[in-house]
Design an enzyme around this catalytic site. Structure first.
Site, PDB file in Angstrom:
ATOM      1  N   HIS A 162       4.079  -0.239   0.418  1.00 35.91           N
ATOM      2  CA  HIS A 162       3.905  -0.699   1.794  1.00 35.91           C
ATOM      3  C   HIS A 162       4.696   0.185   2.756  1.00 35.91           C
ATOM      4  O   HIS A 162       5.913   0.068   2.860  1.00 35.91           O
ATOM      5  CB  HIS A 162       4.338  -2.152   1.933  1.00 35.91           C
ATOM      6  CG  HIS A 162       4.069  -2.735   3.291  1.00 35.91           C
ATOM      7  ND1 HIS A 162       2.816  -2.710   3.867  1.00 35.91           N
ATOM      8  CD2 HIS A 162       4.882  -3.331   4.190  1.00 35.91           C
ATOM      9  CE1 HIS A 162       2.878  -3.284   5.063  1.00 35.91           C
ATOM     10  NE2 HIS A 162       4.119  -3.664   5.283  1.00 35.91           N
ATOM     11  N   ASP A 188      -0.037  -0.462  -1.868  1.00 29.51           N
ATOM     12  CA  ASP A 188       0.547  -1.463  -0.972  1.00 29.51           C
ATOM     13  C   ASP A 188       0.241  -2.849  -1.529  1.00 29.51           C
ATOM     14  O   ASP A 188      -0.917  -3.214  -1.697  1.00 29.51           O
ATOM     15  CB  ASP A 188      -0.058  -1.299   0.428  1.00 29.51           C
ATOM     16  CG  ASP A 188       0.626  -2.154   1.480  1.00 29.51           C
ATOM     17  OD1 ASP A 188       1.293  -3.146   1.115  1.00 29.51           O
ATOM     18  OD2 ASP A 188       0.491  -1.835   2.673  1.00 29.51           O
ATOM     19  N   SER A 232       2.696  -1.553   9.350  1.00 24.71           N
ATOM     20  CA  SER A 232       2.748  -2.959   9.000  1.00 24.71           C
ATOM     21  C   SER A 232       2.450  -3.818  10.233  1.00 24.71           C
ATOM     22  O   SER A 232       1.376  -3.704  10.820  1.00 24.71           O
ATOM     23  CB  SER A 232       4.099  -3.313   8.384  1.00 24.71           C
ATOM     24  OG  SER A 232       4.073  -4.613   7.830  1.00 24.71           O
TER      25      SER A 232
END
Length: 685
Positions: free
Chosen positions: A603, A564, A311
């Site tokens: 994610h 995601d 991320s």
């Protein structure tokens, strides 16, 4: 590839993870140290070594060298095409074994074995250091920490770099401050028995807190990093969220269509240096400081440096390769948020589609009513019914979405087969009133718009000010699973959609050329407002000019969940492709870069997916032994025990499966027989 060859390749991968398997120039030759792991170390001066060749005749013509010295005499025949023995003479730090065949011009196999290094000074004495490479730096703690469980003794160092005051909050309101404390807080853990390697452990979101530098992060699953002997560093992104102004307006707990709440974690937006620190500067200065501490504590520099993040820190890893190519040898970048303005526009587009089908009460969208849990399950079963079988196996995972032609507006459920009992012969899109076995035309349209991505009112694709075509969230088996669109755009009974505070909430603060805190990102006009977005930011890390990183031997491993609902995976694929084109196509790029797309995964993790994997071990093998990663074994523990209709939330099951992740552009196929829960039953094609 036949089944036996596929099984052999998978078996080799398992050996790599736990027994230092290596094959450099010729996969038929190998060196292994069965008593240690590739990412670990030995503590003595000798190690058991096993070497193998295709035949006894060929093994008899090989020479084993340790740090350039012939040690073949320490080996004895150990079965057909194999030799083993105890090899002495290991030196502190990196020891390189090379296997040479007769008349070969380079080793046919290589293996690096690290011998543990001990400190050259006391832990407490690190607190007295003053000549740090970045000033001002102060150490706030240097404590020798006793071993506990699988964690060995280590020196815990914490400190602060470049403390200062700046601005925070919204100008003209009670939240605004001109004396906001800033500074990078860092932690470094230095094990008493060190393997000579350094690893940076990333974090996520807007950071704002100091994670313990344990090395436990997505991408290092199954590894006890400190026990293996790594020095590990972490940092806070240059600010502490708890010290920032409270969310504003006060007494507001949600974002609605009439006003925007700026959450506390975003309150550093008006301070340009704080944004730069979050972008990459805190990683740079922490890296310099960690390496300085390593040199002081052990009396020598690290042999290799590794970065693992997902991320925000996936993006920061990319920043290191682009801006500071000397810092890291190997970078693992997961689900990278590397194009924040564009990604925020994609996230906001998804939210707007959910809002379009949500009842509005006093200006607040009732997100949970857009797609009920039953509707989410129905959609998941529809896409699985359409495409689950295309990879040769009905197992709740679509391994080749490129072959899937799923249109929820025209899809009709089958009348037989695994998914035949859901709504036999009935269309997914309602032809009349809403029922439990169909979705309204509005729901179907919203899902299709999220899949297609931002468009103008006339249906044209949109190019952002930085020149990138905005992406949507392509349909995948996890699209409507808990960590897919629901978690970021719909939320739960206990939490609002995750994209409100971060991706969308950041849009007018960080990603507008001129910040507009009063602008409500839930009402972006995609015809008129795109020009407000900045074309550049220190938090945008999209440069494909990484020649210096490549030329010094740097390697990149990207991974991204195909479900995601934060950063869309096509952005990562685009970056991979753009770098590939500049570096000799796939053949050239494969020498320094790999991409793994993970079906169903949300994610960085989540969903009915194999979302637990170790990317660090193959990276170490690539950097230190020249072995490029191929299949990487991943596991997941939220699968249904028996393949069939998706059974719902919060988790469909507790069964565990292992499967290979395939390097792009390969996809996974079931070999046709074998236990579907075992990686050996699959092959990448």
């Amino acid at each position: 590839m036949n089944q036996s060859r596929a099984a052999a390749r998978i078996a080799a991968i398992f050996v790599l993870a736990g027994g230092c398997f290596n094959a450099l120039a010729d996969p038929a030759y190998s060196i292994a140290t069965p008593d240690t792991v590739l990412t670990g170390m030995v503590t003595g001066t000798s190690v058991v070594v096993q070497v193998a060749a295709p035949s006894s005749a060929l093994i008899s013509r090989t020479t084993l060298k340790l740090n350039g010295a012939d040690v073949t005499g320490a080996l004895h025949a150990d079965g057909a095409g194999a030799m083993s023995g105890v090899v002495a003479g290991l030196q502190p730090g990196a020891n390189v074994f090379e296997l040479w065949s007769k008349n070969s011009k380079e080793p046919v196999a290589q293996l690096t074995v690290m011998k543990a290094l001990a400190p050259a000074m006391t832990c407490a004495s690190l607190a007295t250091l003053s000549d740090f490479p970045v000033q001002p730096t102060r150490i706030t703690q240097a404590t020798l920490t006793a071993p506990s469980g699988t964690t060995p003794e280590y020196c815990l160092v914490q400190g602060r770099i470049r403390e200062r005051t700046g601005v925070a909050g919204i100008a003209g309101t009670s939240s605004y401050r001109t004396d906001q404390p800033y500074g990078t807080r860092f932690e470094v853990r230095l094990p008493t028995a060190w393997n000579g390697r350094y690893m940076f452990q990333g974090s996520g979101g807007t950071e704002g807190g100091l994670p313990g530098a344990s090395g436990q992060i997505g991408g290092t699953s199954g590894l006890t990093i400190l026990r293996n002997g790594f020095v590990v560093a972490s940092q806070n992104g240059g600010h502490q969220t708890s010290e920032l102004p409270a969310s504003y307006p006060p007494n507001s707990t949600t974002t609605d269509l009439n006003h925007i709440q700026v959450i506390q974690g975003n309150m550093f937006f008006p301070d340009a240096q704080a944004v730069k620190d979050w972008g990459y500067n805190s990683i740079d200065i922490t890296t310099q400081t960690a390496k300085f501490l390593i040199n002081a504590y052990y009396g020598r520099a690290q042999a290799h440096s590794y970065f693992v993040g997902c991320s925000t820190s996936g993006r920061q890893g990319m920043a290191m390769s682009q801006l500071f190519p000397q810092h890291y040898d190997g970078i693992v970048a997961g689900d990278p948020f590397y194009l924040p303005p564009d990604i925020s526009l994609s996230e906001t587009w998804g939210l707007e589609q959910i809002i379009s089908i949500s009842p509005i009460v006093n200006g607040v969208p009732q997100y949970l009513q857009s797609y009920t849990l039953a509707d989410q399950n129905l959609f998941t079963n529809a896409i699985l019914a359409a495409c689950d079988h295309l990879d040769g196996l009905v197992d709740g995972v679509i391994d080749d979405m490129a072959a899937c032609s799923f249109d929820p507006a025209t899809f009709v459920f089958p009348s037989s087969g695994v998914y035949g009992s859901i709504a036999p012969g009935m269309p997914l899109q309602c032809t009349g009133d809403k029922t439990p076995t169909c979705l309204t035309p509005a729901q179907v349209t919203a899902a299709k718009k999220i899949d297609r991505g931002p468009r103008t009112s006339s249906g044209e694709r949109i190019t952002s000010p930085d020149g990138t075509t905005l992406s949507g969230y392509p349909f995948d088996g996890g699209f409507m699973q808990p960590s897919g669109i629901p978690t970021r755009d719909i939320g739960t009974a206990n939490s609002p959609p995750g994209n409100i505070g971060l991706g969308s909430g950041q849009l007018p603060l960080f990603w507008f050329a001129t910040p507009q805190p009063s602008y409500n990102p839930l009402t972006v006009n995609y015809d008129l407002d795109i020009h407000l977005v900045t074309p550049a930011s220190p938090v945008v890390n999209n440069s494909t000019e990484i020649g210096p990183f490549i030329s010094r031997g740097g390697k990149l491993i990207f991974y991204h969940g195909l479900s995601d609902s934060g950063p869309p995976w096509p952005y990562t694929q685009k970056y991979f492709h753009d770098v590939m084109v500049k570096n000799g196509g796939m053949a050239g790029a494969s020498k320094f870069m790999k991409l793994y797309l993970v079906p169903n995964m949300g994610h960085c993790s989540g969903n009915m997916a194999t979302d637990s994997f170790d990317m660090l071990t193959p990276m170490v093998n690539w950097i230190e032994n020249g072995v490029a990663p191929q299949e990487i074994i991943a596991t997941g523990n939220r699968f249904q025990a028996t393949p069939g209709p998706y059974t719902g939330l919060p988790n469909p099951g507790t069964a565990t499966r292992s499967r290979p992740l395939c390097p792009y552009p390969k996809t996974l196929r079931y070999t046709g027989s074998g236990d579907i829960s075992l990686a050996g039953s699959y092959a990448c094609q």
